[in-house]
Scaffold this motif. Structure first.
Motif, PDB file in Angstrom:
ATOM      1  N   GLN A   1      21.722  39.257 -24.007  1.00  0.00           N
ATOM      2  CA  GLN A   1      20.843  38.094 -24.074  1.00  0.00           C
ATOM      3  C   GLN A   1      19.492  38.399 -23.434  1.00  0.00           C
ATOM      4  OE1 GLN A   1      23.188  35.091 -22.083  1.00  0.00           O
ATOM      5  NE2 GLN A   1      23.932  34.282 -24.029  1.00  0.00           N
ATOM      6  N   GLY A   2      18.455  37.822 -24.001  1.00  0.00           N
ATOM      7  CA  GLY A   2      17.130  37.943 -23.420  1.00  0.00           C
ATOM      8  C   GLY A   2      17.012  37.099 -22.168  1.00  0.00           C
ATOM      9  N   PRO A   3      15.882  37.149 -21.495  1.00  0.00           N
ATOM     10  CA  PRO A   3      15.705  36.393 -20.254  1.00  0.00           C
ATOM     11  C   PRO A   3      15.596  34.891 -20.513  1.00  0.00           C
ATOM     12  CG  PRO A   3      13.645  37.401 -20.909  1.00  0.00           C
ATOM     13  CD  PRO A   3      14.678  37.912 -21.855  1.00  0.00           C
ATOM     14  N   GLY A   4      15.963  34.117 -19.511  1.00  0.00           N
ATOM     15  CA  GLY A   4      15.846  32.666 -19.598  1.00  0.00           C
ATOM     16  C   GLY A   4      14.700  32.158 -18.753  1.00  0.00           C
ATOM     17  N   VAL A   5      14.186  30.993 -19.099  1.00  0.00           N
ATOM     18  CA  VAL A   5      13.094  30.380 -18.341  1.00  0.00           C
ATOM     19  C   VAL A   5      13.533  30.175 -16.896  1.00  0.00           C
ATOM     20  CG1 VAL A   5      11.651  28.332 -18.099  1.00  0.00           C
ATOM     21  CG2 VAL A   5      12.129  29.264 -20.373  1.00  0.00           C
ATOM     22  N   GLY A   6      12.710  30.597 -15.966  1.00  0.00           N
ATOM     23  CA  GLY A   6      13.014  30.441 -14.549  1.00  0.00           C
ATOM     24  C   GLY A   6      13.837  31.572 -13.963  1.00  0.00           C
ATOM     25  N   GLU A   7      14.357  32.457 -14.800  1.00  0.00           N
ATOM     26  CA  GLU A   7      15.166  33.566 -14.289  1.00  0.00           C
ATOM     27  C   GLU A   7      14.281  34.543 -13.507  1.00  0.00           C
ATOM     28  OE1 GLU A   7      18.421  36.887 -15.868  1.00  0.00           O
ATOM     29  OE2 GLU A   7      17.290  35.673 -17.312  1.00  0.00           O
ATOM     30  N   GLU A   8      14.808  35.035 -12.419  1.00  0.00           N
ATOM     31  CA  GLU A   8      14.052  35.979 -11.605  1.00  0.00           C
ATOM     32  C   GLU A   8      14.443  37.406 -11.966  1.00  0.00           C
ATOM     33  OE1 GLU A   8      13.608  36.819  -6.898  1.00  0.00           O
ATOM     34  OE2 GLU A   8      13.105  34.788  -7.565  1.00  0.00           O
ATOM     35  N   LEU A   9      13.448  38.206 -12.291  1.00  0.00           N
ATOM     36  CA  LEU A   9      13.664  39.588 -12.698  1.00  0.00           C
ATOM     37  C   LEU A   9      12.931  40.525 -11.741  1.00  0.00           C
ATOM     38  CD1 LEU A   9      12.973  39.162 -16.529  1.00  0.00           C
ATOM     39  CD2 LEU A   9      15.179  38.984 -15.352  1.00  0.00           C
ATOM     40  N   ARG A  10      13.225  41.803 -11.857  1.00  0.00           N
ATOM     41  CA  ARG A  10      12.475  42.821 -11.129  1.00  0.00           C
ATOM     42  C   ARG A  10      12.019  43.885 -12.110  1.00  0.00           C
ATOM     43  NH1 ARG A  10      17.692  44.628  -8.507  1.00  0.00           N
ATOM     44  NH2 ARG A  10      17.085  43.113  -6.933  1.00  0.00           N
ATOM     45  N   LEU A  11      10.909  44.511 -11.770  1.00  0.00           N
ATOM     46  CA  LEU A  11      10.312  45.541 -12.601  1.00  0.00           C
ATOM     47  C   LEU A  11      10.297  46.845 -11.808  1.00  0.00           C
ATOM     48  CD1 LEU A  11       8.660  46.122 -15.271  1.00  0.00           C
ATOM     49  CD2 LEU A  11       6.607  45.614 -13.926  1.00  0.00           C
ATOM     50  N   ILE A  12      10.981  47.882 -12.320  1.00  0.00           N
ATOM     51  CA  ILE A  12      10.907  49.214 -11.727  1.00  0.00           C
ATOM     52  C   ILE A  12      10.035  50.044 -12.646  1.00  0.00           C
ATOM     53  CG2 ILE A  12      12.185  51.257 -10.996  1.00  0.00           C
ATOM     54  CD1 ILE A  12      14.532  49.501 -10.320  1.00  0.00           C
ATOM     55  N   HIS A  13       8.947  50.585 -12.106  1.00  0.00           N
ATOM     56  CA  HIS A  13       7.895  51.103 -12.971  1.00  0.00           C
ATOM     57  C   HIS A  13       7.055  52.149 -12.253  1.00  0.00           C
ATOM     58  CE1 HIS A  13       4.944  47.841 -11.317  1.00  0.00           C
ATOM     59  NE2 HIS A  13       6.029  47.852 -10.583  1.00  0.00           N
ATOM     60  N   HIS A  14       6.084  52.693 -12.978  1.00  0.00           N
ATOM     61  CA  HIS A  14       5.142  53.680 -12.441  1.00  0.00           C
ATOM     62  C   HIS A  14       3.731  53.123 -12.568  1.00  0.00           C
ATOM     63  CE1 HIS A  14       7.977  56.977 -11.783  1.00  0.00           C
ATOM     64  NE2 HIS A  14       8.598  56.540 -12.848  1.00  0.00           N
ATOM     65  N   PRO A  15       3.378  52.112 -11.776  1.00  0.00           N
ATOM     66  CA  PRO A  15       2.046  51.511 -11.891  1.00  0.00           C
ATOM     67  C   PRO A  15       0.952  52.516 -11.584  1.00  0.00           C
ATOM     68  CG  PRO A  15       3.119  50.803  -9.856  1.00  0.00           C
ATOM     69  CD  PRO A  15       4.147  51.549 -10.648  1.00  0.00           C
ATOM     70  N   ALA A  16      -0.027  52.613 -12.469  1.00  0.00           N
ATOM     71  CA  ALA A  16      -1.133  53.563 -12.309  1.00  0.00           C
ATOM     72  C   ALA A  16      -0.632  54.982 -12.105  1.00  0.00           C
ATOM     73  CB  ALA A  16      -2.046  53.135 -11.161  1.00  0.00           C
ATOM     74  N   CYS A  17       0.502  55.298 -12.734  1.00  0.00           N
ATOM     75  CA  CYS A  17       1.080  56.655 -12.698  1.00  0.00           C
ATOM     76  C   CYS A  17       1.559  57.035 -11.305  1.00  0.00           C
ATOM     77  CB  CYS A  17       0.093  57.684 -13.214  1.00  0.00           C
ATOM     78  SG  CYS A  17      -0.783  57.232 -14.721  1.00  0.00           S
ATOM     79  N   ARG A  18       1.811  56.056 -10.454  1.00  0.00           N
ATOM     80  CA  ARG A  18       2.299  56.338  -9.107  1.00  0.00           C
ATOM     81  C   ARG A  18       3.784  56.700  -9.151  1.00  0.00           C
ATOM     82  NH1 ARG A  18      -0.016  50.712  -6.561  1.00  0.00           N
ATOM     83  NH2 ARG A  18      -2.218  51.233  -6.554  1.00  0.00           N
ATOM     84  N   PRO A  19       4.312  57.230  -8.042  1.00  0.00           N
ATOM     85  CA  PRO A  19       5.760  57.383  -7.937  1.00  0.00           C
ATOM     86  C   PRO A  19       6.459  56.040  -8.123  1.00  0.00           C
ATOM     87  CG  PRO A  19       4.686  58.670  -6.246  1.00  0.00           C
ATOM     88  CD  PRO A  19       3.600  57.847  -6.901  1.00  0.00           C
ATOM     89  N   LYS A  20       7.763  56.064  -8.290  1.00  0.00           N
ATOM     90  CA  LYS A  20       8.505  54.859  -8.646  1.00  0.00           C
ATOM     91  C   LYS A  20       8.255  53.730  -7.658  1.00  0.00           C
ATOM     92  CE  LYS A  20      12.222  57.223 -11.036  1.00  0.00           C
ATOM     93  NZ  LYS A  20      13.641  57.610 -11.032  1.00  0.00           N
TER      94      LYS A  20
ATOM     95  N   ASP B   1       9.317  42.786  -7.230  1.00  0.00           N
ATOM     96  CA  ASP B   1      10.317  41.711  -7.266  1.00  0.00           C
ATOM     97  C   ASP B   1       9.657  40.377  -7.586  1.00  0.00           C
ATOM     98  OD1 ASP B   1      12.790  42.987  -6.742  1.00  0.00           O
ATOM     99  OD2 ASP B   1      12.235  43.220  -4.640  1.00  0.00           O
ATOM    100  N   GLY B   2      10.497  39.384  -7.810  1.00  0.00           N
ATOM    101  CA  GLY B   2      10.015  38.019  -7.977  1.00  0.00           C
ATOM    102  C   GLY B   2       9.317  37.755  -9.284  1.00  0.00           C
ATOM    103  N   CYS B   3       9.715  38.456 -10.335  1.00  0.00           N
ATOM    104  CA  CYS B   3       9.101  38.231 -11.651  1.00  0.00           C
ATOM    105  C   CYS B   3       9.805  37.047 -12.314  1.00  0.00           C
ATOM    106  CB  CYS B   3       9.237  39.486 -12.518  1.00  0.00           C
ATOM    107  SG  CYS B   3       8.631  40.983 -11.743  1.00  0.00           S
ATOM    108  N   ARG B   4       9.433  35.852 -11.919  1.00  0.00           N
ATOM    109  CA  ARG B   4      10.111  34.671 -12.450  1.00  0.00           C
ATOM    110  C   ARG B   4       9.577  34.351 -13.842  1.00  0.00           C
ATOM    111  NH1 ARG B   4      13.546  31.469 -10.041  1.00  0.00           N
ATOM    112  NH2 ARG B   4      12.992  32.268  -7.961  1.00  0.00           N
TER     113      ARG B   4
END
Length: 358
Positions: free
Chosen positions: A246-265, A269-272
């Motif tokens: 299932q896709g995300p629901g409205v109000g659900e809190e997610l987290r993003l693990i990523h390489h912003p600006a090519c930085r290390p991992k 948090d708090g991606c509501r």
């Protein structure tokens, strides 16, 4: 937009039997982290050969032999941590043997031309291995930094393993019209051949890198590309992320693990989740969802994870200008069910079989 990350130098180096040094890669304005080379096997005539790559102090960094690369084949070297000279020590049973190095990639400590889709300064990026919990660190196993080159351009994105040899990222991470000259070249085999996904981009001195072997499937409207990958230097396999049906629901809190600006991992948090089933970036699908989570160029292709570390979608867009000229201050992801629905059925079934959706 793609964040520029380092640069590719098309020096056209020809390596003959003997010892030869490259130019000095130090740049007063650019702190170089490492360099790597693309080795093309040419004119070896079936000879037995060995190439030892040495750092600025002539310490051996890597040994490549004729057994590792087929005739007329190619191989990326591992990261070579040096700001100075690199030396190639080439021996062959045929004195007329030659190797070619058409491309050198120089990677800096930081990216160039960041875009910043953040709510406040400073950005709420958390270093995954220095600041995050052990549970989040383990979840980071599935995410790698994708780096690609074309001509003198080099850029980065994020990517997530969905099977032991398949990696999911954005379609737009395969280049753009400004770089390629036209859109038809996005994720061509030539781009794939020049793409590496590093699953240990985490400020250590090791590498856990996979080369793109082929583009298995892609779709511009759903903004995804599925790549088959293989380990570059040793026996290795990916540990796929858990996927959610299932896709995300409205109000659900997610987290993003990523390489912003090519930085290390990093982890944010708090991606509501705000709105869901939003028209996608090309208006073809109602596949997007929105969230006020800090991201950056280089975050594209990163997974958005629920509280059980299951992938519900991948990040693909930052802030955009609205019709009234104001900034929407929202990031956007593509829901995983929409991505699977846009895939070729046989490929989607393979992913479901190898990674049962929860």
């Amino acid at each position: 937009m793609l964040t520029s990350f380092g640069y590719a130098s098309n020096d056209g180096i020809v390596v003959e039997p003997g010892i030869m040094s490259t130019r000095d890669y130090r740049d007063g304005a650019l702190k170089v982290r490492y360099v790597r080379f693309l080795i093309n096997v040419k004119n070896t005539n079936g000879a037995r050969w060995q190439l030892i790559v040495r750092d600025a102090d002539l310490r051996p960094v890597e040994s490549i032999t004729s057994a590792a690369v087929p005739p007329n084949g190619s191989l990326w070297t591992r990261r070579i941590y040096t700001e100075g000279m690199v030396t190639f020590h080439f021996t062959s049973s045929d004195p007329n043997s030659r190797l070619e190095i058409p491309t050198t990639v120089v990677m800096p400590e930081d990216s160039k031309r960041p875009y910043y889709s953040i709510q406040t300064q400073p950005a709420k990026f958390m270093d995954l291995y220095k600041e995050a919990s052990s549970e989040k660190r383990i979840a980071g196993d599935h995410i790698g930094m994708l780096s690609a080159i074309w001509g003198s351009a080099s850029w980065c994105c994020s990517a997530v393993a969905v099977t032991e040899d398949l990696v999911l990222t954005n379609w737009h991470c395969g280049g753009n019209e400004k770089i390629l000259g036209n859109e038809s070249g996005v994720w061509s085999q030539a781009i794939c051949d020049r793409t590496i996904i590093d699953f240990s981009w985490d400020q250590d001195g090791t590498d856990r890198e996979f080369a793109c072997m082929e583009v298995v499937d892609m779709d511009p409207a759903a903004d995804f590309a599925l790549l088959r990958v293989a380990p570059i230097h040793r026996l290795d396999t990916l540990r796929p992320a858990k996927l959610r049906s299932q896709g995300p629901g409205v109000g659900e809190e997610l987290r993003l693990i990523h390489h912003p600006a090519c930085r290390p991992k990093n982890v944010t948090d708090g991606c509501r989740v705000g709105a869901v089933n939003v028209r996608s970036w090309r208006g073809a699908l109602s596949s997007d969802f929105q969230y006020p989570c800090d991201s950056e160029n280089g975050s594209s292709g990163a997974p958005l994870l629920d509280k059980n570390d299951q992938v519900v979608g991948i990040h693909h867009l930052g802030f955009e200008k609205m019709e009234d000229g104001t900034c929407d201050r929202l990031n956007k992801g593509v829901a995983l069910p929409a991505i699977l629905g846009a895939m070729k059925p046989t490929i989607a079934d393979r992913i479901r079989k190898n990674n049962p959706l929860r």
